[in-house]
Write a protein that holds these residues in place. Sequence first.
Motif, short mmCIF file in Angstrom:
data_model
loop_
_atom_site.label_atom_id
_atom_site.label_comp_id
_atom_site.label_asym_id
_atom_site.label_seq_id
_atom_site.Cartn_x
_atom_site.Cartn_y
_atom_site.Cartn_z
N VAL A 41 0.74 -1.20 0.00
CA VAL A 41 -0.08 -0.12 -0.05
C VAL A 41 0.79 1.43 0.06
O VAL A 41 0.36 2.51 -0.35
N THR A 42 1.93 1.29 0.40
CA THR A 42 2.98 2.37 0.50
C THR A 42 2.83 3.49 -0.75
O THR A 42 2.69 4.47 -0.63
N PRO A 43 3.33 2.62 -2.01
CA PRO A 43 3.25 3.62 -3.10
C PRO A 43 1.92 4.48 -3.29
O PRO A 43 1.87 5.36 -3.92
N PHE A 44 0.72 3.88 -2.82
CA PHE A 44 -0.55 4.28 -3.17
C PHE A 44 -0.99 5.30 -2.05
O PHE A 44 -2.15 5.72 -2.21
N LEU A 45 -0.14 5.55 -0.89
CA LEU A 45 -0.73 6.56 -0.02
C LEU A 45 -0.55 7.98 -0.29
O LEU A 45 0.17 8.05 -1.29
N ARG A 46 -1.54 8.69 0.31
CA ARG A 46 -1.19 10.23 0.14
C ARG A 46 -0.01 10.99 0.89
O ARG A 46 0.65 10.07 1.37
N GLY A 47 0.05 12.23 0.43
CA GLY A 47 1.32 12.98 0.78
C GLY A 47 1.43 12.88 2.44
O GLY A 47 2.39 12.80 3.05
N TYR A 48 0.28 13.10 3.12
CA TYR A 48 0.22 13.30 4.35
C TYR A 48 0.62 11.89 5.06
O TYR A 48 1.53 11.82 6.27
#
Length: 454
Positions: free
Chosen positions: A405-412
Amino acid sequence: METKKTEKKRKFKLSPMKKIILGYIAIIFLGAFILTLPISSRDGIHTSFEDALFTSTSATCVTGLVVQDTATYWSLFGQIVILCLIEIGGLGFMTLAVCAMTFTKKNIGLQSRYTLLESINAPQMAGIVKMTRFTIRGAFLIEGVGALLLATRFVPRFGVLKGIYFSVFHSVSAFCNAGFDIMGTPGNEYTSLTEYSADIVVNITVMLLIVIGGLGFFVWADLMNTRFIFRRLKLHSKIVLVTTAMLIVVGAGLILIFDIKSDAFKGFSVPHKIIAAFFQSVTARTAGFNTVDLTKLSDASVITMTVLMLIGGSPSSTAGGFKTTTLAVLIASIFSELKHKKDVEIFKRRIEPDALRHVVCLIFLYMALFSASGAAITWIDGITMKEALFETASAIGTVGVTLGVTPFLRGYSHLILICLMFFGRVGGLTLLLSLRESKAPDISRYPEEQITIG
């Protein structure tokens, strides 16, 4: 007038801990700047500062979480920059600085020695430079041997030059407990070492590199000095070796029990399942590689790996986590309480009372940040709590494994993970102590009164 100037100098003088923290921050931002340049990406484009900062932090903090596949996104130059950051982060920038001073024959002053002492968490200043040289030589020797062993597999497949490069990259990444890999191909990214899940040479070599890197530099020296005779080892080394062995065996056993019939091990023979279980147990101790699809593991195995990630490796090593010695002291204190003993004892030695206070403080910090960050990421990105806690454990333990999931998380969410990686590499107590002003200890004490516990 002279007194005021002296006071100002003292006021702005940085403590060794603050120098360490600022040093890591400077390296991370320098690495991020270089990675934003077109020369660092395979397509020759500018990389966003967010992605570059995340990658630089992950490499310097020897974590392995990535937002871009290392093999397919970064150019050869970019990959070498990442490899340099991994080496700096794994051995410690002060260790490498002292090594450079030695080669240039510069005098290493008392202040530099004290900063180095804090950087590698050494017990005493005597022999610190000699210890640093031993660490550097030992690290390069182990990485070299690891690269030679991996070359027996990578050179036949990729050719001489590419095979040697792959061997060196993965040997350094494994020894430094970073978990970065360059095995991905266009359309098949983020593969890690899944293609080598049944390869005994690759599995054993990578596992040994991870374990040796995670033992700690002082354990290496102690083993050499005592010629590997266990009873002659120092208490610290005994605790590290026994706790490490127990965690690896228990972790592998639990993963094997929970997933022996799951899709993660589907089609594997019994020996293949055993080696795969041991690899996931070892890599969860802060390395970041994986040989099976972690998204197919059972929830019980995910929880097991999460706990292993939080524990991590050992002090003064390339590993993260709240460390094996912390866990050992906590368990010993529980047994002491059950036996109604006043002192915490391990291997017929008494542990100082302050150690337990540090243990409680450290574990509380890790658990509070781990759970609060997981809840925040769940709220920001709407992923499951299992996925969020796995990522936050991986970040704060400087591990690098992911449920994808890391590559698809938001900036925050990426910012939260960046802070956790930095916290995990520098160390919770180091950060707290760096914020504390240098004052004389307060010897005044309030009256004592008992309260009921439990």
